[in-house]
Design a protein around this motif. Structure first.
Motif, PDB file in Angstrom:
ATOM      1  N   SER A  87      43.085  36.980  41.785  1.00 14.75           N
ATOM      2  CA  SER A  87      44.268  37.403  42.531  1.00 14.75           C
ATOM      3  C   SER A  87      43.824  38.110  43.796  1.00 14.75           C
ATOM      4  N   LEU A 147      47.521  28.791  35.263  1.00 17.89           N
ATOM      5  CA  LEU A 147      46.428  29.753  35.190  1.00 17.89           C
ATOM      6  C   LEU A 147      45.585  29.612  33.935  1.00 17.89           C
ATOM      7  N   CYS A 172      47.021  42.917  44.472  1.00 17.11           N
ATOM      8  CA  CYS A 172      46.264  42.091  43.518  1.00 17.11           C
ATOM      9  C   CYS A 172      45.688  42.940  42.398  1.00 17.11           C
ATOM     10  N   VAL A 199      41.055  36.827  34.380  1.00 14.53           N
ATOM     11  CA  VAL A 199      41.701  37.193  35.642  1.00 14.53           C
ATOM     12  C   VAL A 199      40.905  38.309  36.305  1.00 14.53           C
ATOM     13  N   ALA A 223      46.590  41.775  38.687  1.00 16.68           N
ATOM     14  CA  ALA A 223      45.549  41.444  37.715  1.00 16.68           C
ATOM     15  C   ALA A 223      45.777  42.189  36.403  1.00 16.68           C
ATOM     16  N   MET A 237      48.629  40.518  34.484  1.00 16.55           N
ATOM     17  CA  MET A 237      48.250  39.258  33.847  1.00 16.55           C
ATOM     18  C   MET A 237      47.341  39.488  32.643  1.00 16.55           C
ATOM     19  N   HIS A 238      46.468  40.483  32.726  1.00 18.53           N
ATOM     20  CA  HIS A 238      45.654  40.828  31.562  1.00 18.53           C
ATOM     21  C   HIS A 238      46.534  41.264  30.401  1.00 18.53           C
ATOM     22  N   THR A 275      39.382  30.551  35.754  1.00 19.27           N
ATOM     23  CA  THR A 275      39.132  31.901  36.249  1.00 19.27           C
ATOM     24  C   THR A 275      40.064  32.140  37.425  1.00 19.27           C
ATOM     25  N   VAL A 276      40.965  33.092  37.268  1.00 19.13           N
ATOM     26  CA  VAL A 276      41.977  33.383  38.268  1.00 19.13           C
ATOM     27  C   VAL A 276      41.531  34.584  39.101  1.00 19.13           C
ATOM     28  N   GLN A 278      40.515  40.605  40.196  1.00 19.12           N
ATOM     29  CA  GLN A 278      41.079  40.934  41.500  1.00 19.12           C
ATOM     30  C   GLN A 278      39.985  40.807  42.544  1.00 19.12           C
TER      31      GLN A 278
END
Length: 260
Positions: free
Chosen positions: A181, A174, A189, A204, A193, A196-197, A178-179, A206
């Protein structure tokens, strides 16, 4: 012609009167002759319902009359028969279980990208800043097997509580990208998100409204297969219809209606 309206909807909002609210919702769904499942947790509400279109939309209007739920939006699809066998209203600790109490969408959402912008990014091969876009499927493995975005990362998790460990084990996939979810309707998601942030993965997003909203606004481009849904229809095509002429691909699973 399909005559049964199906909706999925959720909203993270503080609920401290779940027993009272359950009784109120029970009266409303019985009056509207709806079937499906509603989950109530201190963090919010999650629902999958089907029934007569006017009655179902009237029910949603009644729910939105509660100031806590006035921002509730629903993804719609249609079927020619009722896909639920009964009506359940359940009390849960979380409307989607993650077992990370510090992840509280009610305190603030992670950034999101809408379906039309995502479609444009996938078509051009990068986001608006020129960064590579990677799609991250946050659903369970058996759901992914029905269909997913082309080239999406799939960590083959069996339940959403495994997602945090999967992030730690695969973080290098990742970094620097730019991820986005995604999940069925947006709820998993959204939590993913935020998680992950909190780990410092700042690029990241959603997918707003999940796969079903993407199907509704964009269709099936950049998506391969169908979308599993937790009701009797089993899976929806990108045009939000059931593939009636295909043999069932139903796979063993735990309980229905424990997802987003």
């Amino acid at each position: 012609m399909d005559s049964v309206l199906n909706i999925s909807a959720y909203l993270f909002a503080p609920i401290d009167d779940r027993e009272t609210l359950r009784a109120t919702l029970r009266t409303l769904v019985e009056d509207a002759e709806l079937k499906g499942t509603i989950l109530l947790a201190p963090e919010g509400i999650n629902m999958f319902l089907a029934g007569d279109p006017d009655r179902l939309r009237g029910f949603l209007d009644a729910v939105r009359s509660d100031v806590r739920f006035e921002a509730l939006t629903a993804k719609e699809s249609w079927s020619d028969e009722q896909p639920f066998a009964k009506m359940l209203i359940k009390l849960k600790n979380e409307i989607i279980r993650m077992d990370h109490p510090t992840i509280r969408p009610v305190d603030g959402r992670a950034p999101a990208v809408g379906p039309t912008d995502l479609h444009r990014w996938l078509s051009q091969g990068h986001d608006d800043d020129g960064r590579e876009v990677v799609m991250l499927d946050t659903r369970n493995a058996f759901e992914v097997d029905y269909g997913t975005f082309t080239g999406a990362i799939d960590w083959r998790i069996e339940k959403f509580t495994e997602f945090p460990d999967a992030v730690h084990a695969n973080r290098e996939q990742l970094e620097g990208r730019t991820v986005v979810s995604f999940c069925t309707g947006g709820i998993r998601c959204e939590k993913a998100a935020i998680y992950m942030h909190d780990l410092g993965l700042t690029n990241v997003l959603q997918l707003e409204g999940g796969i079903l909203k993407y199907f509704e606004e964009v269709g099936g481009e950049h998506y391969d297969g169908d979308c599993f849904v937790f009701d009797g229809r089993e899976a929806l095509r990108p045009d939000l219809t059931v593939q009636a002429d295909e043999p069932s691909r139903r796979l063993p699973r735990r309980s229905a209606l424990v997802n987003d």
